[in-house]
Design a protein around this motif. Structure first.
Motif, PDB file in Angstrom:
ATOM      1  N   GLN A 208     -23.407  84.612 -82.507  1.00 24.52           N
ATOM      2  CA  GLN A 208     -23.679  83.564 -81.535  1.00 24.52           C
ATOM      3  C   GLN A 208     -22.453  82.673 -81.339  1.00 24.52           C
ATOM      4  O   GLN A 208     -22.105  82.317 -80.202  1.00 24.52           O
ATOM      5  N   THR A 209     -21.778  82.349 -82.433  1.00 28.00           N
ATOM      6  CA  THR A 209     -20.563  81.542 -82.339  1.00 28.00           C
ATOM      7  C   THR A 209     -19.500  82.256 -81.523  1.00 28.00           C
ATOM      8  O   THR A 209     -18.851  81.664 -80.651  1.00 28.00           O
TER       9      THR A 209
ATOM     10  N   SER B 155     -19.868  84.549 -79.262  1.00 27.46           N
ATOM     11  CA  SER B 155     -20.255  84.619 -77.857  1.00 27.46           C
ATOM     12  C   SER B 155     -19.864  83.337 -77.126  1.00 27.46           C
ATOM     13  O   SER B 155     -19.332  83.386 -76.008  1.00 27.46           O
ATOM     14  N   HIS B 156     -20.082  82.209 -77.756  1.00 28.00           N
ATOM     15  CA  HIS B 156     -19.725  80.926 -77.139  1.00 28.00           C
ATOM     16  C   HIS B 156     -18.212  80.794 -76.991  1.00 28.00           C
ATOM     17  O   HIS B 156     -17.736  80.083 -76.091  1.00 28.00           O
ATOM     18  N   GLN B 157     -17.459  81.475 -77.833  1.00 27.77           N
ATOM     19  CA  GLN B 157     -16.001  81.410 -77.760  1.00 27.77           C
ATOM     20  C   GLN B 157     -15.423  82.377 -76.724  1.00 27.77           C
ATOM     21  O   GLN B 157     -14.224  82.343 -76.458  1.00 27.77           O
TER      22      GLN B 157
END
Length: 447
Positions: A305-306, A308-310
Motif C-alpha cells: 500500500q505504501t 502504491s502511494h509512492q
C-alpha cells in the motif's frame, strides 16, 4: 576510470556508456540484492552524481543515469564505500528468488558459481563479445523465460533426478533446443558451448553456431526425459507484481518501477519503509521489478500500500505493465516526445485497450531503446512529429504521423476505435489485428 563504453557494449560501473542524457552506469550486485542501507546510499549517490533517476532493466540490472566524466568515478567510489560488490565479466544469470523459492525445481546458484569459476579459469571473458550471456533457470514462480541468453540451462525433474535442458541463442520460445544433460555435465556443456562461441571471434554469438547440437550430444543423456513423470519449468509469463510465499515461511513483495524508472527519492522512501517493517534486502528482478523478501504477509500488504502511494506498480492489472517507454524528453537528448508523460496519461485514460494482450511501445526516437522487438503499436518521436508504426519496431516505416502535440490524442482515438468495434470476448490485440493497419492509421491521424 575507463573511457565511456561504445554503443553495443555493456555499460559497467567502471565503464559507463554515453547516452542522450549523459553517461549511464549499470550494476549487478554479487549478492543478488542490496541491503536496505546500501540501496539508500546508492540512491543518494545517484542524486549527488547523476540526474537522480534510478532504473531497473528488463533483465533485472540497476542503472544510474545522467553521470558525467567527472561524477562517474565518484559514483564508483561511493559503491565501493557502501560495500556493494558488483559482478563483472560474462553475465551468468539466475532468477530473483533463486534458492528461496519453494516451487523451484533446483537451486541454480551452485551451478552458476561453477560456470563463473570455469569462465574465469578459461579466460573466456576476454575472448567473448560483450553481449554474450548465460541463463540458468531453476524454475519456480518467477522464471527467466523472457530473458535472452547465448546458453540457456533450464531445470527439469525426472522422478527424483534433476536434469538440465540445454538451448542456445534466444529466450525460452526462440532458443534452439539441444538436449538434456545430467547435473554433473551441465557445467562442462555450458563451457564447451561458450568455447565454441569464443572460437567465432568477438562478434560471435551462440545463434551463429552450426554444430552446437554435437557438443551436447557428446554428453550423457542427450535425449529428452524418458518418462512421463518428468516436470519442467512452465515458462508461462509470471509477473513479479505479487506477494510470494518463500521456502523459509516468510514472504516477498514484488512490485515494478513504472517503465523501469523512478526518482531516487521514491526508491529511498521505499527502502526506508521496507527496513522499518523488517526487510533486510531488496532484489532487482526481471521485468523492471524489485522484490523485497523476508517479510510477513501482513508486512507485505502494508508495504504494498505504501509503495502504491509512492507511484510504484503494485497491481498486476495495472495498464502500465502493458507498455514500454524510454526516458524521452527532457531526460534524453535524442528524445523528440515526452514519452513518459504520454504513456502515463494514456494508461490512465485507456486501460481497456491495455488489456495485456499486446505491448504498446512509446519511443522518443527511432532507436527504440525501451523495446527492441516488434509490437502491435509503436509511437515514435521525430523532428517534425510523432509517427505510428503498426506491427513493427521503432525503426519500421510508419503508417501515419501527427504533430507532436497530437500524439496522445491520436492514441486515444485508436482506443476509441477499439472500444467501439471490439467484439464480446475479443482481446484488444485481436481487435487491432482484425481492423488492420489502414483503419488504425486513419483513426490515429484523424483531425
Amino acid at each position: 576510470m575507463n573511457a565511456p563504453a561504445r554503443r553495443g557494449a555493456c555499460p559497467a560501473l567502471s565503464a559507463p556508456m554515453q547516452t542522450g542524457d549523459g553517461l549511464l552506469a549499470r550494476l549487478n550486485p554479487i549478492a543478488g540484492g542490496f541491503s536496505s542501507n546500501a540501496l539508500i546510499g546508492l540512491c543518494e549517490s545517484a542524486l549527488r552524481h547523476g540526474n537522480g533517476i534510478v532504473e531497473v532493466t528488463a533483465r533485472g540490472s540497476v542503472q544510474i543515469r545522467g553521470l558525467t566524466p567527472s561524477s562517474a568515478p565518484r559514483l564508483e567510489a561511493d559503491v565501493d564505500a557502501l560495500g556493494i560488490a558488483v559482478r563483472s565479466g560474462v553475465p551468468v544469470e539466475t532468477g530473483p528468488l533463486a534458492g528461496i523459492d519453494p516451487d523451484e525445481i533446483a537451486d541454480p546458484r551452485p551451478l552458476a558459481e561453477e560456470i563463473r569459476t570455469a569462465i574465469a579459469r578459461a579466460h573466456l571473458g576476454t575472448r567473448l563479445g560483450p553481449k554474450v550471456s548465460v541463463v540458468i533457470d531453476g524454475g519456480g514462480r518467477i522464471d527467466l523465460a523472457d530473458i535472452i541468453g547465448d546458453v540457456r540451462l533450464v531445470a527439469v525433474e525426472r522422478n527424483d533426478e534433476v536434469l538440465w535442458h540445454v538451448a542456445v541463442g534466444g529466450d525460452a520460445a526462440t532458443a534452439k533446443p539441444l538436449g538434456f544433460v545430467e547435473a554433473v555435465h551441465a557445467r562442462p556443456a555450458a563451457i564447451a558451448l561458450l568455447e565454441a562461441v569464443a572460437n567465432l571471434g568477438r562478434e560471435g554469438r551462440a545463434r551463429d553456431l552450426t554444430d552446437a547440437h554435437r557438443i551436447v550430444a557428446a554428453m550423457p543423456l542427450s535425449g529428452p526425459p524418458a518418462t512421463s513423470s518428468s516436470r519442467r519449468g512452465t515458462h508461462q509469463k509470471a509477473r513479479a507484481v505479487a506477494i510470494f510465499p518463500l521456502a523459509d515461511g516468510t514472504h516477498a513483495l514484488g512490485l515494478t518501477l513504472p517503465f523501469g524508472s523512478m526518482p531516487a527519492e521514491a526508491v529511498i522512501a521505499l527502502a526506508e519503509a521496507a527496513k522499518a517493517l523488517g526487510a533486510t534486502e531488496l532484489r532487482p528482478a526481471p521485468d523492471r521489478a524489485l522484490l523485497i523478501p523476508g517479510l510477513t504477509r501482513e508486512a507485505c500488504a502494508e508495504l504494498q500500500q505504501t509503495a502504491s502511494h509512492q507511484g510504484f506498480v503494485t497491481d498486476p492489472a495495472d495498464p502500465r505493465l502493458a507498455m514500454a517507454a524510454c526516458p524521452g524528453r527532457p531526460a534524453c537528448a535524442s528524445g523528440r516526445i515526452f514519452t513518459r508523460d504520454i504513456a502515463t496519461e494514456f494508461a490512465a485514460s485507456a486501460p481497456d485497450l491495455l488489456d495485456g494482450s499486446f505491448a504498446l511501445h512509446v519511443s522518443g526516437c527511432a532507436k527504440g531503446c525501451a523495446h527492441a522487438g516488434a509490437t502491435m503499436l509503436t509511437l515514435v518521436g521525430d523532428d517534425d512529429g510523432a509517427a505510428l508504426v503498426v506491427d513493427g519496431t521503432a525503426k519500421s516505416l510508419p503508417a501515419a504521423k501527427v504533430p507532436h502535440y497530437e500524439a496522445l490524442a491520436g492514441l486515444r482515438r485508436i482506443a476509441s476505435l477499439v472500444r467501439d468495434t471490439k467484439r464480446p470476448g475479443e482481446t484488444a490485440a485481436a481487435c487491432l489485428a482484425r481492423l488492420g493497419a489502414a483503419k488504425i492509421a486513419t483513426a490515429f491521424a484523424q483531425e
